[in-house]
Structure formats: C-alpha cells, structure tokens
Design a protein around this motif. Structure first.
Motif, PDB file in Angstrom:
ATOM      1  N   LYS A  54       0.805  -1.234   0.000  1.00  8.40           N
ATOM      2  CA  LYS A  54       0.000   0.000   0.000  1.00  8.40           C
ATOM      3  C   LYS A  54       0.834   1.277   0.000  1.00  8.40           C
ATOM      4  N   HIS A  55       2.115   1.169  -0.296  1.00 12.59           N
ATOM      5  CA  HIS A  55       2.980   2.347  -0.385  1.00 12.59           C
ATOM      6  C   HIS A  55       2.621   3.137  -1.636  1.00 12.59           C
ATOM      7  N   GLN A  56       2.495   4.452  -1.508  1.00 11.33           N
ATOM      8  CA  GLN A  56       2.222   5.300  -2.659  1.00 11.33           C
ATOM      9  C   GLN A  56       3.541   5.814  -3.222  1.00 11.33           C
ATOM     10  N   PHE A  57       3.653   5.806  -4.553  1.00  9.16           N
ATOM     11  CA  PHE A  57       4.910   6.194  -5.181  1.00  9.16           C
ATOM     12  C   PHE A  57       4.677   6.784  -6.561  1.00  9.16           C
ATOM     13  N   THR A  58       5.690   7.471  -7.054  1.00  7.72           N
ATOM     14  CA  THR A  58       5.716   7.995  -8.419  1.00  7.72           C
ATOM     15  C   THR A  58       7.014   7.542  -9.063  1.00  7.72           C
ATOM     16  N   VAL A  59       7.215   7.904 -10.308  1.00  6.55           N
ATOM     17  CA  VAL A  59       8.441   7.518 -10.997  1.00  6.55           C
ATOM     18  C   VAL A  59       9.667   8.176 -10.368  1.00  6.55           C
ATOM     19  N   THR A  60       9.477   9.283  -9.672  1.00  8.23           N
ATOM     20  CA  THR A  60      10.607   9.961  -9.044  1.00  8.23           C
ATOM     21  C   THR A  60      10.864   9.511  -7.606  1.00  8.23           C
ATOM     22  N   SER A  61      10.022   8.637  -7.077  1.00  9.25           N
ATOM     23  CA  SER A  61      10.223   8.171  -5.702  1.00  9.25           C
ATOM     24  C   SER A  61      11.588   7.509  -5.546  1.00  9.25           C
ATOM     25  N   GLN A  62      12.229   7.804  -4.449  1.00  7.25           N
ATOM     26  CA  GLN A  62      13.551   7.287  -4.110  1.00  7.25           C
ATOM     27  C   GLN A  62      14.599   7.622  -5.172  1.00  7.25           C
ATOM     28  N   THR A  63      14.412   8.769  -5.808  1.00  9.15           N
ATOM     29  CA  THR A  63      15.424   9.328  -6.704  1.00  9.15           C
ATOM     30  C   THR A  63      15.691  10.749  -6.223  1.00  9.15           C
ATOM     31  N   PRO A  64      16.772  11.353  -6.633  1.00  4.31           N
ATOM     32  CA  PRO A  64      17.026  12.741  -6.230  1.00  4.31           C
ATOM     33  C   PRO A  64      15.968  13.725  -6.738  1.00  4.31           C
ATOM     34  N   MET A  65      15.224  13.344  -7.755  1.00  6.96           N
ATOM     35  CA  MET A  65      14.189  14.224  -8.290  1.00  6.96           C
ATOM     36  C   MET A  65      12.942  14.251  -7.412  1.00  6.96           C
ATOM     37  N   SER A  67      12.407  14.850  -4.102  1.00 10.89           N
ATOM     38  CA  SER A  67      12.243  15.891  -3.086  1.00 10.89           C
ATOM     39  C   SER A  67      12.469  17.300  -3.621  1.00 10.89           C
ATOM     40  N   THR A  68      12.434  17.465  -4.922  1.00 11.76           N
ATOM     41  CA  THR A  68      12.675  18.777  -5.511  1.00 11.76           C
ATOM     42  C   THR A  68      11.353  19.460  -5.885  1.00 11.76           C
ATOM     43  N   LYS A  69      11.396  20.767  -5.918  1.00 13.34           N
ATOM     44  CA  LYS A  69      10.224  21.518  -6.360  1.00 13.34           C
ATOM     45  C   LYS A  69      10.344  21.922  -7.823  1.00 13.34           C
ATOM     46  N   LEU A  70      11.466  21.587  -8.435  1.00 10.49           N
ATOM     47  CA  LEU A  70      11.679  21.922  -9.837  1.00 10.49           C
ATOM     48  C   LEU A  70      10.856  20.997 -10.727  1.00 10.49           C
ATOM     49  N   LYS A  74      12.681  20.700 -16.368  1.00  9.89           N
ATOM     50  CA  LYS A  74      13.976  21.330 -16.078  1.00  9.89           C
ATOM     51  C   LYS A  74      15.033  20.262 -15.809  1.00  9.89           C
ATOM     52  N   TRP A  75      14.643  19.194 -15.137  1.00  8.64           N
ATOM     53  CA  TRP A  75      15.570  18.084 -14.921  1.00  8.64           C
ATOM     54  C   TRP A  75      15.971  17.461 -16.250  1.00  8.64           C
ATOM     55  N   LEU A  76      14.995  17.237 -17.120  1.00 10.31           N
ATOM     56  CA  LEU A  76      15.276  16.636 -18.418  1.00 10.31           C
ATOM     57  C   LEU A  76      16.168  17.542 -19.256  1.00 10.31           C
ATOM     58  N   GLN A  77      15.899  18.822 -19.229  1.00  9.38           N
ATOM     59  CA  GLN A  77      16.718  19.783 -19.972  1.00  9.38           C
ATOM     60  C   GLN A  77      18.154  19.804 -19.434  1.00  9.38           C
ATOM     61  N   ALA A  78      18.297  19.774 -18.119  1.00 13.03           N
ATOM     62  CA  ALA A  78      19.633  19.748 -17.516  1.00 13.03           C
ATOM     63  C   ALA A  78      20.372  18.466 -17.889  1.00 13.03           C
ATOM     64  N   MET A  79      19.670  17.334 -17.865  1.00 16.21           N
ATOM     65  CA  MET A  79      20.292  16.066 -18.259  1.00 16.21           C
ATOM     66  C   MET A  79      20.779  16.139 -19.700  1.00 16.21           C
ATOM     67  N   TYR A  80      19.963  16.717 -20.552  1.00 14.94           N
ATOM     68  CA  TYR A  80      20.330  16.859 -21.962  1.00 14.94           C
ATOM     69  C   TYR A  80      21.597  17.692 -22.110  1.00 14.94           C
ATOM     70  N   LEU A  98      18.248  27.456 -17.264  1.00 14.07           N
ATOM     71  CA  LEU A  98      17.017  26.893 -16.705  1.00 14.07           C
ATOM     72  C   LEU A  98      16.191  27.908 -15.915  1.00 14.07           C
ATOM     73  N   GLY A  99      16.776  29.062 -15.636  1.00 14.78           N
ATOM     74  CA  GLY A  99      16.056  30.066 -14.862  1.00 14.78           C
ATOM     75  C   GLY A  99      15.993  29.737 -13.384  1.00 14.78           C
ATOM     76  N   ILE A 100      17.079  29.153 -12.871  1.00 16.98           N
ATOM     77  CA  ILE A 100      17.165  28.815 -11.441  1.00 16.98           C
ATOM     78  C   ILE A 100      18.442  29.428 -10.879  1.00 16.98           C
ATOM     79  N   SER A 101      18.584  29.413  -9.566  1.00 15.38           N
ATOM     80  CA  SER A 101      19.771  30.000  -8.944  1.00 15.38           C
ATOM     81  C   SER A 101      21.010  29.140  -9.221  1.00 15.38           C
ATOM     82  N   GLN A 102      22.179  29.758  -9.122  1.00 17.51           N
ATOM     83  CA  GLN A 102      23.425  29.034  -9.345  1.00 17.51           C
ATOM     84  C   GLN A 102      23.608  27.904  -8.340  1.00 17.51           C
ATOM     85  N   PRO A 103      23.329  28.110  -7.024  1.00 17.53           N
ATOM     86  CA  PRO A 103      23.473  26.985  -6.090  1.00 17.53           C
ATOM     87  C   PRO A 103      22.526  25.814  -6.403  1.00 17.53           C
ATOM     88  N   ALA A 104      21.307  26.132  -6.826  1.00 17.13           N
ATOM     89  CA  ALA A 104      20.364  25.071  -7.205  1.00 17.13           C
ATOM     90  C   ALA A 104      20.863  24.341  -8.450  1.00 17.13           C
TER      91      ALA A 104
END
Length: 158
Positions: A54-65, A67-70, A74-80, A98-104
């Motif tokens: 009964k665990h709820q999950f998405t394709v990004t569960s247990q990946t670095p993506m 817990s992000t709000k991006l 933007k992730w796909l574009q950065a990977m590219y 990507l229109g995000i801060s340098q630290p992000a």
C-alpha cells in the motif's frame, strides 16, 4: 527542440517512466510488481499505490528528483545539456539556462552526474539534428527505432 518534444510534465513523466520502468512498474519499497494508478482530485498525476504494501509512489520516488520543487522538464533539460556537453556545463550557465539560482543548478548538476554513475548499462546516443530538412519526421522515427532496437536501457536525444 527538447522542450517541444516534452511540452509538459505529463510528457516528461511518461518519458521517465519508460526509462525507469522499462520492464514494468514496481514498488520502490517492496519491489512488488502489481500497483494501481490513483486518480481523482485529491491525488497528483503519476501517483501509484502498491497492491502489496500500500505504499504510494511515483516515478521519481527514491530518486534525487523526488524531493525537488523543480519541474521535471527542467531536470530533463539539464540532463540533456550535461550529457551532450563535451567539456561539461558550469552551474552558472545551467542556472541561467534553466532560470534557477546558481546553487540550485550546482546541486542539480552534481545530482545528475551521480545518477549517471548508477546506470552503467544505460547507453546514451546522440543523433545529429536535422531540423528543416525534408523527411525530418520519418528520419526521427527511423533513428529512434534503430537506437531502441540496439539495446537495453537507452536514452536517445535528437
């Protein structure tokens, strides 16, 4: 462009699902293969529930993506950008693009490079673009089909 091929979150999510769940969707907690797609006003798109635990999950569960709000595009574009750069991509450039801060952007780039080391069997194929030429759609289809037939775990960029 990549943004035209993946215009919204749904298209990006379906693409990541085809990569991460190539052999079928499974629960990241108990690895059970049977799950249900949760729909309705109270559930977010791409949410599944494991039939076993009964665990709820998405394709990004247990990946670095996860817990992000991006947004996923933007992730796909950065990977590219990172995959197709022969000399690397600076966090300053990535952030501006990507229109995000340098630290992000630095954290995102670092995370993507770490994720790439986990997919040893992933082949990354770059097919030279040919926009504006006759038969572009057919050529894209043929190139993608040939690359997909070439092997398991494929990430194709046109």
């Amino acid at each position: 462009t990549l943004r035209e091929r993946f215009p919204d979150e749904t298209a990006c999510r379906k693409f990541f699902e085809s990569i991460f769940w190539k052999h079928g969707r499974y629960c990241p907690r108990c690895f059970h293969e049977k799950s249900y797609h949760l729909k309705g006003n109270s559930s977010r798109p791409g949410l599944y529930e494991c039939a076993h635990c009964k665990h709820q999950f998405t394709v990004t569960s247990q990946t670095p993506m996860h817990s992000t709000k991006l947004p996923l595009w933007k992730w796909l574009q950065a990977m590219y950008l990172i995959v197709n750069s022969s000399k690397g991509v600076s966090s300053v450039y990535l952030g501006r693009y990507l229109g995000i801060s340098q630290p992000a952007a630095w954290r995102m780039g670092h995370t993507i490079r770490q994720m790439m080391t986990q997919f040893k069997d992933l082949k990354i194929i770059k097919v030279k673009g040919h926009a504006g030429h006759p038969g572009n759609e057919k050529a894209d289809f043929l190139a993608t089909s040939a690359a997909a037939a070439a092997g398991a775990g494929l990430f194709v960029f046109l």
